[in-house]
Design an enzyme around this catalytic site. Structure first.
Site, PDB file in Angstrom:
ATOM      1  CB  ALA A 236       2.715  15.779  51.534  1.00  0.00           C
TER       2      ALA A 236
ATOM      3  CB  SER B 188      -3.782  27.694  56.835  1.00  0.00           C
ATOM      4  OG  SER B 188      -4.290  28.814  56.183  1.00  0.00           O
TER       5      SER B 188
ATOM      6  CB  VAL C 230      -2.080  20.943  39.648  1.00  0.00           C
ATOM      7  CG1 VAL C 230      -1.984  22.436  39.657  1.00  0.00           C
ATOM      8  CG2 VAL C 230      -0.806  20.307  40.134  1.00  0.00           C
TER       9      VAL C 230
ATOM     10  CB  ALA D 208      -0.781  11.629  36.522  1.00  0.00           C
TER      11      ALA D 208
ATOM     12  CE  LYS E  96       0.158   7.771  34.399  1.00  0.00           C
ATOM     13  NZ  LYS E  96       0.896   8.811  35.096  1.00  0.00           N
TER      14      LYS E  96
ATOM     15  CB  VAL F 170       2.060  27.338  61.410  1.00  0.00           C
ATOM     16  CG1 VAL F 170       3.321  27.255  62.247  1.00  0.00           C
ATOM     17  CG2 VAL F 170       1.172  26.111  61.617  1.00  0.00           C
TER      18      VAL F 170
ATOM     19  CG  LEU G  42       4.993  20.048  46.642  1.00  0.00           C
ATOM     20  CD1 LEU G  42       3.905  21.063  46.301  1.00  0.00           C
ATOM     21  CD2 LEU G  42       5.800  19.707  45.399  1.00  0.00           C
TER      22      LEU G  42
ATOM     23  CB  THR H 225       8.076  10.277  40.459  1.00  0.00           C
ATOM     24  OG1 THR H 225       8.525  11.536  39.965  1.00  0.00           O
ATOM     25  CG2 THR H 225       8.357   9.198  39.439  1.00  0.00           C
TER      26      THR H 225
ATOM     27  CB  ILE I  64       1.538  10.920  44.584  1.00  0.00           C
ATOM     28  CG1 ILE I  64       0.887  12.301  44.508  1.00  0.00           C
ATOM     29  CG2 ILE I  64       0.715   9.955  45.436  1.00  0.00           C
ATOM     30  CD1 ILE I  64      -0.480  12.339  43.918  1.00  0.00           C
TER      31      ILE I  64
HETATM   32  C1  LIG Z   1       2.841  21.901  38.640  1.00  0.00           C
HETATM   33  C2  LIG Z   1       2.780  20.651  39.451  1.00  0.00           C
HETATM   34  C3  LIG Z   1       2.227  19.489  38.916  1.00  0.00           C
HETATM   35  C4  LIG Z   1       2.207  18.296  39.663  1.00  0.00           C
HETATM   36  N1  LIG Z   1       1.693  17.155  39.121  1.00  0.00           N
HETATM   37  C5  LIG Z   1       1.800  15.987  39.806  1.00  0.00           C
HETATM   38  C6  LIG Z   1       1.361  14.758  39.265  1.00  0.00           C
HETATM   39  O1  LIG Z   1       0.789  14.699  38.191  1.00  0.00           O
HETATM   40  N2  LIG Z   1       1.600  13.631  39.979  1.00  0.00           N
HETATM   41  C7  LIG Z   1       2.212  13.640  41.189  1.00  0.00           C
HETATM   42  O2  LIG Z   1       2.426  12.582  41.779  1.00  0.00           O
HETATM   43  N3  LIG Z   1       2.574  14.808  41.739  1.00  0.00           N
HETATM   44  C8  LIG Z   1       2.409  15.959  41.074  1.00  0.00           C
HETATM   45  N4  LIG Z   1       2.828  17.126  41.636  1.00  0.00           N
HETATM   46  C9  LIG Z   1       3.322  17.124  42.984  1.00  0.00           C
HETATM   47  C10 LIG Z   1       2.153  17.121  43.912  1.00  0.00           C
HETATM   48  O3  LIG Z   1       1.263  18.165  43.607  1.00  0.00           O
HETATM   49  C11 LIG Z   1       2.652  17.302  45.314  1.00  0.00           C
HETATM   50  O4  LIG Z   1       3.659  16.399  45.572  1.00  0.00           O
HETATM   51  C12 LIG Z   1       1.535  17.055  46.261  1.00  0.00           C
HETATM   52  O5  LIG Z   1       0.433  17.836  45.945  1.00  0.00           O
HETATM   53  C13 LIG Z   1       2.000  17.324  47.634  1.00  0.00           C
HETATM   54  O6  LIG Z   1       1.910  18.656  47.938  1.00  0.00           O
HETATM   55  P1  LIG Z   1       2.122  19.037  49.437  1.00  0.00           P
HETATM   56  O7  LIG Z   1       1.056  18.394  50.231  1.00  0.00           O
HETATM   57  O8  LIG Z   1       3.516  18.737  49.776  1.00  0.00           O
HETATM   58  O9  LIG Z   1       1.986  20.616  49.456  1.00  0.00           O
HETATM   59  P2  LIG Z   1       0.666  21.566  49.364  1.00  0.00           P
HETATM   60  O10 LIG Z   1      -0.387  20.995  48.490  1.00  0.00           O
HETATM   61  O11 LIG Z   1       1.196  22.921  49.016  1.00  0.00           O
HETATM   62  O12 LIG Z   1       0.127  21.595  50.820  1.00  0.00           O
HETATM   63  C14 LIG Z   1       0.710  22.386  51.812  1.00  0.00           C
HETATM   64  C15 LIG Z   1      -0.168  22.424  53.043  1.00  0.00           C
HETATM   65  O13 LIG Z   1       0.486  23.149  54.045  1.00  0.00           O
HETATM   66  C16 LIG Z   1      -0.403  24.101  54.589  1.00  0.00           C
HETATM   67  N5  LIG Z   1       0.351  25.251  55.063  1.00  0.00           N
HETATM   68  C17 LIG Z   1       1.372  25.886  54.454  1.00  0.00           C
HETATM   69  N6  LIG Z   1       1.795  26.924  55.209  1.00  0.00           N
HETATM   70  C18 LIG Z   1       1.043  26.904  56.321  1.00  0.00           C
HETATM   71  C19 LIG Z   1       0.983  27.725  57.461  1.00  0.00           C
HETATM   72  N7  LIG Z   1       1.786  28.780  57.628  1.00  0.00           N
HETATM   73  N8  LIG Z   1       0.078  27.444  58.409  1.00  0.00           N
HETATM   74  C20 LIG Z   1      -0.771  26.392  58.280  1.00  0.00           C
HETATM   75  N9  LIG Z   1      -0.753  25.576  57.209  1.00  0.00           N
HETATM   76  C21 LIG Z   1       0.128  25.843  56.239  1.00  0.00           C
HETATM   77  C22 LIG Z   1      -1.340  24.439  53.457  1.00  0.00           C
HETATM   78  O14 LIG Z   1      -2.546  24.978  53.936  1.00  0.00           O
HETATM   79  C23 LIG Z   1      -1.528  23.069  52.835  1.00  0.00           C
HETATM   80  O15 LIG Z   1      -2.506  22.379  53.552  1.00  0.00           O
HETATM   81  C24 LIG Z   1       2.773  18.308  40.937  1.00  0.00           C
HETATM   82  C25 LIG Z   1       3.277  19.487  41.494  1.00  0.00           C
HETATM   83  C26 LIG Z   1       3.270  20.660  40.761  1.00  0.00           C
HETATM   84  C27 LIG Z   1       3.823  21.903  41.369  1.00  0.00           C
END
Ligand SMILES: Cc1cc2nc3c(=O)[nH]c(=O)nc-3n(C[C@H](O)[C@H](O)[C@H](O)COP(=O)(O)OP(=O)(O)OC[C@H]3O[C@@H](n4cnc5c(N)ncnc54)[C@H](O)[C@@H]3O)c2cc1C
Length: 505
Positions: free
Chosen positions: A17, A40, A48, A51, A79, A187, A338, A349, A351
């Site tokens: 994200a 961080s 993970v 897709a 895909k 943070v 997330l 969905t 991404i």
């Molecule tokens: C089991 C599972 C399967 C999935 N499969 C799919 C899929 O097939 N297709 C799809 O579209 N989506 C999928 N998703 C969703 C997808 O993984 C997420 O939407 C996507 O990875 C976005 O994650 P994110 O960037 O929001 O969070 P994260 O990947 O958790 O990133 C969070 C970031 O915040 C940083 N951070 C957190 N706290 C701090 C702090 N205190 N200080 C500094 N930095 C911090 C971390 O270092 C990291 O860089 C899946 C999710 C899960 C849980």
């Protein structure tokens, strides 16, 4: 009027994200706003195997990303759809393929003509009329060929599987090359403004080592913890576990098999389901399950017993609550990824939801006034979009006929939203599918899942009877023949990858 433009935007988090937001905003805002991303390495990302769905192509196009370079850099594969195994009854399978069936005939969609002949026992399986479904099962792939006007290949839809950690790295390079400043470190918390027009707004992120990262507008991409939107602003969360009860996942990569399948697989187990996402260097797997019906140890055993090859790591546990923040934009914080909520990856969905959130952010990009009406509309649109996708996912669970486990029986018996009930009823009467406005999943997606989950229409659109049956038969046969020929024409998926975008081994 005074210049009210914001000049400092801070993204908190550098997972999918965070870096998607940084890359897209650096391109769209063209350096007019200083973008800082804080992440961080110690905390890491969810990362993970991921897709996607075909809409990601729009994101790549907007960013002018070279597709071959992107697939190579992320160990990506193509895909064409998602195969669902054991979802209606055990032993059954169907595919939700991308794209469309045959062309419309006299203003009615292909599916309506197919309904009539299918009910009379004169049509083939729905999948035989869609090029992506046929090609996927034959492990064939090519990109759309707009020059082949009139052929299903002209606008064939496809998406990607890729390694999320490599994707974040790829987008980081893109964003940093366009001026995004990266700050490494943890943070601890946020500091509020405390005075002025918006005293509750966040003014800065306070880092573990004492640094302050100031901003006027913050994008919370900190993952499940929702560092700004929840831990600081206490926005609140709407849980949807009454509709989507799975609350845990275990993810594990395994060695890949020889022929890389150009589709995701979702196999239903006793209390959840397992994903299989083939990449070039490995296959991503995960078991999404409901902890009320199966223990973590049992879930691990189920996952490991259903891998293609040797596990390459220990299964990684993840806990979640399906649902979304009460407001995804609160004060001067917009949550994306997330941090904004969790939708299980059954239809890949998440991404896409990141992508649409970024577009919405640009559409409603605030001035220093932070107009409440803009924020309200942003939140309304986000909720509407999430709830439509939620209902589509609920359909897979609810419309099952499995009698072999308490979990599936509970899903079949659970009360579902009235709008979803209404859609099922519409389909069961005359095979009608009504798309709700611009919701993500179109008629062609709904019909594949409804039929795949064994909903059966009693009738069909009455106007179909205006066309002689032999003409309908010829139309269906022609579509099926063209689809089969298109699949013959395509190279194998492995050969396509080797020729265009083989990743380093
Ligand atoms: C089991 C599972 C399967 C999935 N499969 C799919 C899929 O097939 N297709 C799809 O579209 N989506 C999928 N998703 C969703 C997808 O993984 C997420 O939407 C996507 O990875 C976005 O994650 P994110 O960037 O929001 O969070 P994260 O990947 O958790 O990133 C969070 C970031 O915040 C940083 N951070 C957190 N706290 C701090 C702090 N205190 N200080 C500094 N930095 C911090 C971390 O270092 C990291 O860089 C899946 C999710 C899960 C849980």
């Amino acid at each position: 009027m005074q210049n009210q433009a914001l000049t400092q935007l801070v993204i908190c988090g550098g997972g999918t994200a965070g870096w998607m937001s940084a890359a897209a905003l650096s391109k769209m805002l063209q350096g007019r706003v200083q973008i800082t991303l804080v992440e961080s390495e110690e905390i890491g990302i969810v990362g993970v195997g991921e897709a996607t769905i075909p809409m990601i192509r729009r994101f790549n196009q907007a960013l002018e990303i070279d597709e071959d370079a992107f697939v190579k850099a992320t160990q990506g594969t193509y895909k064409l759809g998602i195969e669902f195994v054991n979802w209606g009854r055990r032993g059954e399978r169907y595919m939700h393929g991308f794209g469309r069936f045959g062309p419309e005939l006299w203003g009615l969609p292909f599916e309506q003509y197919w309904q009539k002949l299918y009910q009379a026992g004169k049509a083939r399986d729905l999948g035989d009329y869609m090029v992506t479904r046929v090609a996927a099962y034959r492990h064939r792939f090519m990109r759309a060929r707009p020059d082949l006007q009139g052929s299903p290949l002209a606008d064939m839809q496809s998406a990607f599987h890729f390694d999320a950690s490599l994707y974040a790295r790829f987008l980081r390079q893109y964003a940093e090359a366009r001026g995004v400043r990266r700050v490494e470190g943890k943070v601890l918390r946020a500091e509020r403004r405390g005075e002025g027009r918006h005293p509750d707004h966040i003014a800065a992120l306070l880092m573990e080592d004492g640094r302050r990262v100031e901003g006027e507008f913050f994008v919370d991409c900190s993952g499940f913890r929702g560092l700004l939107i929840e831990q600081e602003l206490k926005t609140g969360y709407d849980s949807w576990t009454d509709l989507l009860p799975c609350d845990r996942a275990l993810a594990v990569p395994c060695a890949s098999v020889e022929s890389i399948t150009p589709y995701t697989r979702a196999t239903a187990h006793q209390a959840g389901w397992q994903w299989r996402i083939p990449l070039q260097h490995r296959t991503g797997n995960g078991h999404v399950y409901c902890s009320r019906y199966i223990s973590d140890d049992e879930a691990t055993a189920v996952l490991l017993a259903n891998l293609d090859g040797e596990a390459l790591a220990d299964p990684r546990p993840l806990k979640f609550v399906t649902g979304m923040r009460r407001k995804v934009w609160n004060q001067n914080v917009v949550a994306i990824g997330l941090a904004s909520g969790f939708m299980e990856p059954l239809e890949s969905t998440s991404i896409h939801l990141i992508q649409t959130a970024i577009q919405r952010l640009v559409d409603f990009f605030p001035s220093r006034a932070f107009e409440p009406a803009d924020i309200e509309e942003f939140n309304r649109q986000a909720r509407w979009e999430w709830e439509r996708i939620r209902d589509f996912i609920v359909l897979h669970y609810h419309l099952n006929q499995r009698d072999d486990s308490a979990f599936w029986k509970a899903c079949a018996a659970m009360p579902v939203p009235a709008t979803l009930k209404h859609r099922i009823a519409l389909y069961e009467s005359h095979g009608r599918i009504v798309r709700d406005g611009a919701e993500l999943f179109a008629e062609v997606g709904w019909v594949q899942v409804l039929h795949g989950q064994n909903a059966r229409a009693r009738g069909y659109h009455p106007l179909v009877d205006l066309v002689p049956e032999e003409d309908i038969q010829a139309y269906l046969d022609n579509v099926q023949g063209v689809v089969a020929k298109c699949a013959d024409f395509m190279p194998g998926h492995d050969a396509f990858l080797a020729e265009h975008c083989a990743a380093p081994r």
